[in-house]
Design an enzyme around this catalytic site. Structure first.
Site, PDB file in Angstrom:
ATOM      1  N   LYS A   1      17.205  32.074 -17.572  1.00 17.43           N
ATOM      2  CA  LYS A   1      16.956  33.348 -18.242  1.00 17.43           C
ATOM      3  C   LYS A   1      17.768  34.401 -17.516  1.00 17.43           C
ATOM      4  CE  LYS A   1      13.714  37.076 -18.785  1.00 17.43           C
ATOM      5  NZ  LYS A   1      12.454  37.699 -18.335  1.00 17.43           N
TER       6      LYS A   1
ATOM      7  N   TYR B   1      16.076  32.165 -13.117  1.00 13.76           N
ATOM      8  CA  TYR B   1      15.853  33.502 -13.669  1.00 13.76           C
ATOM      9  C   TYR B   1      16.776  34.448 -12.890  1.00 13.76           C
ATOM     10  CZ  TYR B   1      12.905  37.636 -14.842  1.00 13.76           C
ATOM     11  OH  TYR B   1      12.419  38.853 -15.251  1.00 13.76           O
TER      12      TYR B   1
END
Lengths: 306, 306, 306, 306
Positions: free
Chosen positions: B165, B137
């Site tokens: 992400k 992330y």
């Protein structure tokens, strides 16, 4: 000169130098023809890629004169007047106007970090005095402030303000501007990073001010046209080529100057112009140049000046 | 559980609270059904939008249990385990595994600002010990470091690492990752900002982890599908709606917390769940709530709990 | 001119303006006498406090000429030549030399954020061509880079480099420089923030370039002398006065420009010179001026031009 | 426990580890005695230097227990409870209270970057629920926000808030706090960086939370006493020694973690405890350890465990 909506690929031209503050005149002439031959929609001189801030004003004036004379109306010429002094910005703008440039481009004054209200003050005073229409230039990494959407909207009320070039690489910001300037169909939104021009045009932007077009102007023009006509398969293919350049040609040196040195050295390897640079930068050394030559080879670009 | 390529819209769920560290259980149940009814492709709990870092571990464990039980395999559940302590990350991951989650998600340890080599050390040690596959992330605004492409590539060699992400909003970075991970068709690249999901999917990304899907899940699913099928006219229309939300609903409050408060208060206005927040945030006050109500009205959204 | 160790209080002079790019000549003359009457050890023009970057080069040249002529050797004059263009820096330095200035001062080129090695390149090229000795000027908030101790040491090997002014407000950095430059007793370390000059002199620094000395030159000279003679009780008392100014006079406006506007408006309230400013700044409005007047009253400063 | 003004040197203890999340118990016991033998005025555990955020809560609880028991009231123990979750902060504070700690220390919640008003909300809620008095901890490099003077003043109105440790290294800020808290003689202002403790005490601060005191506690106590008694010649001499350490021992590794690794590895070279670290950090490799050994030799420090 009346307003016009600027669209398409308007390369931010590198400034060919034969010494730290002297133009490479022959190289400059070849470079202008090389870029125009690619079908570009305009030419932007004295931007960040043009090392404008590192050049003397005398050289900047000479460049405006030479480029405008050579281009001779084939495409509109945009001239960077970014300065920390209003007076010096205006002097450059006067020169640009006399030489027949189509518009000027100004990033925020970049020594002090102005507050948003101070940006409005500065740009309003500038727009009031300008002899040519002006593009705003959002360049937070260099001027330390983001030109917030409210600020852009406030400044854009001035009739002399006709567009904005965004080099923040932040597309949430760019989409916000598209959304908020929809009511101003004459306002031109141009993308700085070439990696993002395709999708930005697809989603409502007007074009790109893409440094790679110094080297390979046709590629970026093709990409723009694929995006403008929503030809997705073609756009993806061209984007892949653009990313292959971005992830290799611009990564040879260390430091933030890698991109600029990569463009300039490639133009030298292509036999277009010298890769001398203005301080605080220096051109690639021999091993870096050789590394770049091999990258170009792997990209199947013909090197004529190894 | 084997690897799978995660695609589509995987909303980062807000955490409905009835007090600063207590779940709004009924609201949570309604919220989960509301989101799933929109046709989403997964559900991500305990992310930034879920205020995970502000919640006690006991509450985080309770949330994992409740959500996994309620979702019951209808879509994959992803669980945020971002922590500054490897041990605490692993404890959350164990819980997620026991409850049947599909994968975990981890931003960089966020107190010290690790060097890139230290990121590789941390994530390698984490991946070695995890009972579930992991998404990286990238969240530089919160963890102070960008996970550089070389770093992502190094970490992604671990078989437990299945995707990333990106919430940097920097699409030059995102395109660089697409370019570099092409050789890994099983690696999933998801976009954080909903304003950029459409174009990122169009250009090779796999989907979006979009906070707006808490309020309007179908809208973002439709946008994803338009992008995945390269239906440009439809995508542009949906993007316009998405930007209309982004430029109004998320701009009611002051401070960086406006987005999160806007999502949570909208869910309250829609009658789904409470808008209580964990400290250091507080829910909108009455005038802010009323301002948001009027925004929703102007967007033709029906408010049932004004 | 040979080297000399600069010591003491060398005020960074504000530039009195009668319009956005026009000198307030009478005000300038009064200001120079006001400052010199305070017993200062030098005068620094065209620094950050002098709004140099916002002024035209013509005005900067006029200012150099007028100030050098008026000071007429009573104290050494230092001239800011900070620029992004080596050529323009040199032109200012030539002017300074012709007019009899003692030294020049240069912050890093401030558009591009140079790497440390690029700083060494730039400053070396500059030092080679300068007709006067040079002070480095560390100003990371404005030029985006800290001049690291290794870099300072490398640049300081050049015989033209005689000192450094540090405006980082980071005293760990300052002490590191003191430590590393001990072997160079001719190298002068000056402190930018007036709040830190006392203790920096006490601990081995050579003086201060303190903006408050435009308004109250004697106060800062007294503080310097107390510190240089290690008179702690007196230093503490003067420091209290300095902090009383710093926490009130510089906090009237919003934005980063509060300090500069506070100094300039105070000089106007004291009847010394105009408080006009160069864009992007504007002078205080009437309520701000009145607020400042009341602050000066509470500090028992006599206001003659309310 | 009632309020008391904390003064002097309160070392932020490193956490001796035998593995990435396991205490080196024997090393810990030796370290506590080593530090106390230096005459320090308190002991601060679980701060930034203690790698608190990288440790499991179980280990943090064990550490609180062991250290409080061993110190047994010889000096006050301060316990870091910095967390992003109010509940987890309180759990640590309860433990600290049960074990007999004198106060707790809390930096801002560090995932989200709170606005100043949100800092006031968070700290007020925390102070209301705490069983012990609290020190604020200004640590902008790690928590992304500066605790502004207005904010400090607002929070400090709470009777449970008894001081502030500042690790910003910005002494303009520190002097501003001294100025504004003069009316609160019971409020303790402690300096983080050891390079600045001397002068800060000289100018009105109360002491230092200095990492170097893990290695050489007596040196920093001597420096504090020289400053507190305004013995300038002695202070200058000790400051020189402190800077000799700061510019060598803390510069062996690359990255921001050099300081912490330098302290921990020195304690290992001195035979006090292990230099294992919690992830994302790793202890110095063999060449780095050897480099540090040579530095200590040149500083005439006896190494017993090379």
């Amino acid at each position: 000169m009346g307003k016009q909506v600027f669209k398409g690929i308007i390369p931010p031209m590198i400034t060919p130098l034969s010494d730290i503050d002297k133009l490479d005149v022959a190289g400059l002439e070849r470079l202008v023809e090389h870029i125009l031959a690619g079908g570009v929609h305009g030419l932007f001189i004295l931007g960040t890629t043009g090392e404008a801030q590192s050049l003397s004003y005398a050289l900047r004036q000479e460049l405006i004169e030479r480029v405008c004379r050579q281009v001779a109306g084939r495409v509109p010429v945009l001239v960077g007047i970014t300065d920390t002094s209003l007076t010096e910005s205006l002097t450059l703008a006067e020169k640009a106007c006399q030489c027949g440039a189509a518009a000027v481009v100004s990033a925020a004054p970049y020594y002090y970090a102005p507050a948003q209200a101070e940006l409005v003050d500065f740009y309003s005073a500038l727009a009031d005095r300008l002899p040519l229409p002006m593009f705003l230039y959002n360049m937070p990494s260099h001027v330390k402030v983001m030109m917030e959407p409210d600020t852009v909207e406030a400044i854009a009320r001035h009739p002399n303000v006709i567009g904005l070039k965004d080099s923040s690489a932040n597309l949430v910001y760019y989409h916000t501007l598209i959304q908020r300037m929809k009511k101003r169909p004459d306002f031109s939104l141009l993308m700085g990073p070439e990696e993002l021009t395709g999708e930005s045009v697809l989603m409502g932007g007007h074009g790109g001010v893409n440094g790679g077009a110094n080297m390979f102007p046709r590629l970026y023009v093709d990409m723009y046209e694929a995006a403008a006509s929503a030809d997705i398969p073609r756009l993806r293919k061209l984007q892949e080529r653009i990313m292959a350049i971005s992830t290799t040609v611009y990564k040879v040196g260390r430091y933030g100057s890698s991109y600029l040195k990569g463009v300039k050295c490639t133009c030298s390897l292509l036999g277009i112009c010298s890769d001398e640079m203005a301080l605080p930068y220096r051109k690639f050394n021999a091993p870096e140049r050789e590394k770049l030559r091999r990258i170009l080879e792997s990209l199947e670009v013909e090197v004529v000046n190894p």
